[in-house]
Every structure is written in structure tokens, then in C-alpha cells.
Motif scaffolding. Structure first.
Motif, PDB file in Angstrom:
ATOM      1  N   TYR A  33      39.141 -16.868  42.293  1.00 23.29           N
ATOM      2  CA  TYR A  33      39.113 -15.904  42.907  1.00 23.29           C
ATOM      3  C   TYR A  33      37.762 -15.927  43.767  1.00 23.29           C
ATOM      4  O   TYR A  33      36.827 -16.481  43.448  1.00 23.29           O
ATOM      5  N   GLU A  34      38.261 -15.240  45.110  1.00 23.63           N
ATOM      6  CA  GLU A  34      37.157 -15.297  46.188  1.00 23.63           C
ATOM      7  C   GLU A  34      36.649 -16.736  46.478  1.00 23.63           C
ATOM      8  O   GLU A  34      35.605 -16.886  46.532  1.00 23.63           O
ATOM      9  N   GLY A  35      37.538 -18.121  46.280  1.00 21.94           N
ATOM     10  CA  GLY A  35      37.068 -19.211  46.604  1.00 21.94           C
ATOM     11  C   GLY A  35      36.295 -19.981  45.412  1.00 21.94           C
ATOM     12  O   GLY A  35      35.878 -20.994  45.372  1.00 21.94           O
ATOM     13  N   ARG A  36      36.337 -19.129  44.273  1.00 23.92           N
ATOM     14  CA  ARG A  36      35.672 -19.708  42.985  1.00 23.92           C
ATOM     15  C   ARG A  36      36.579 -19.907  42.037  1.00 23.92           C
ATOM     16  O   ARG A  36      37.612 -18.768  41.671  1.00 23.92           O
ATOM     17  N   GLY A  37      36.488 -20.963  41.286  1.00 19.97           N
ATOM     18  CA  GLY A  37      37.616 -21.377  40.065  1.00 19.97           C
ATOM     19  C   GLY A  37      37.323 -20.343  39.138  1.00 19.97           C
ATOM     20  O   GLY A  37      35.874 -20.034  38.686  1.00 19.97           O
ATOM     21  N   ILE A  38      38.285 -19.945  38.342  1.00 23.36           N
ATOM     22  CA  ILE A  38      38.085 -18.855  37.222  1.00 23.36           C
ATOM     23  C   ILE A  38      37.252 -19.479  36.116  1.00 23.36           C
ATOM     24  O   ILE A  38      36.686 -18.598  35.462  1.00 23.36           O
ATOM     25  N   TYR A  43      32.346 -13.506  32.143  1.00 24.62           N
ATOM     26  CA  TYR A  43      33.435 -12.829  31.319  1.00 24.62           C
ATOM     27  C   TYR A  43      33.741 -11.100  31.998  1.00 24.62           C
ATOM     28  O   TYR A  43      34.942 -10.853  32.044  1.00 24.62           O
ATOM     29  N   SER A  44      32.766 -10.633  32.438  1.00 29.19           N
ATOM     30  CA  SER A  44      32.933  -9.393  32.966  1.00 29.19           C
ATOM     31  C   SER A  44      33.679  -9.347  34.257  1.00 29.19           C
ATOM     32  O   SER A  44      34.434  -8.717  34.690  1.00 29.19           O
ATOM     33  N   GLU A  45      33.592 -10.392  35.185  1.00 23.00           N
ATOM     34  CA  GLU A  45      34.359 -10.881  36.293  1.00 23.00           C
ATOM     35  C   GLU A  45      35.761 -10.937  36.090  1.00 23.00           C
ATOM     36  O   GLU A  45      36.431 -10.494  36.758  1.00 23.00           O
ATOM     37  N   LEU A  46      35.892 -11.732  34.922  1.00 18.41           N
ATOM     38  CA  LEU A  46      37.454 -12.255  34.652  1.00 18.41           C
ATOM     39  C   LEU A  46      38.201 -11.011  34.163  1.00 18.41           C
ATOM     40  O   LEU A  46      39.149 -10.689  34.571  1.00 18.41           O
ATOM     41  N   LYS A  47      37.369 -10.118  33.533  1.00 19.18           N
ATOM     42  CA  LYS A  47      38.044  -8.826  32.806  1.00 19.18           C
ATOM     43  C   LYS A  47      38.373  -8.021  34.073  1.00 19.18           C
ATOM     44  O   LYS A  47      39.600  -7.438  33.861  1.00 19.18           O
ATOM     45  N   LYS A  48      37.505  -7.833  35.146  1.00 16.11           N
ATOM     46  CA  LYS A  48      37.917  -7.208  36.105  1.00 16.11           C
ATOM     47  C   LYS A  48      38.713  -7.565  37.046  1.00 16.11           C
ATOM     48  O   LYS A  48      39.740  -6.766  37.419  1.00 16.11           O
ATOM     49  N   ILE A  49      38.917  -8.859  37.266  1.00 12.23           N
ATOM     50  CA  ILE A  49      40.147  -9.371  37.918  1.00 12.23           C
ATOM     51  C   ILE A  49      41.273  -9.186  37.340  1.00 12.23           C
ATOM     52  O   ILE A  49      42.538  -8.906  37.990  1.00 12.23           O
TER      53      ILE A  49
END
Length: 69
Positions: A33-38, A43-49
């Protein structure tokens, strides 16, 4: 008793939830996501994605398109 405490700690629960989100994102074909590996994301970023991707897929699929009638 120490094992029980470790397994019920909030850190352990968040780690499990993060792993679930990563697996779910991989299942739908998202590995960065946006050039970064998941695996690098919080956690909060993963949830949003995942939520945004599910919304996007439901709209693209026409499930919520009122003009599709």
C-alpha cells in the motif's frame, strides 16, 4: 498461568488481529500500500485499507448503485 496471561494480553490480541488483516488483504490481492509492504504497516492502517477496499469493491460490483435498477 503465564501462558494464559500471554495469550490474553492486548498485545497478543492485536498481533492476532493484525495477522488476520494481513491474510485477508493477501487473499484479495493486496500485498503493498502506497509503496510499503503490508507487513510493515500498523494495525490501524491495515484495518483502514481493508475497509476502504471492501467499500470500493462493493460499489464497483454494483451492489450499492441506485442507478443500476
Amino acid at each position: 498461568m503465564k501462558l494464559y496471561r500471554a495469550c490474553t494480553s492486548s498485545e497478543y490480541r492485536i498481533a492476532l488481529q493484525k495477522e488476520f488483516l494481513i491474510r485477508r488483504l493477501l487473499e484479495i490481492g493486496i500485498d503493498e500500500y502506497e509503496g510499503r509492504g503490508i507487513h510493515e504497516l500498523e494495525y490501524s492502517e491495515l484495518k483502514k485499507i481493508l475497509v476502504l477496499e471492501e467499500i470500493k469493491r462493493s460499489w464497483i460490483g454494483g451492489k450499492n448503485d441506485e442507478t443500476a435498477n
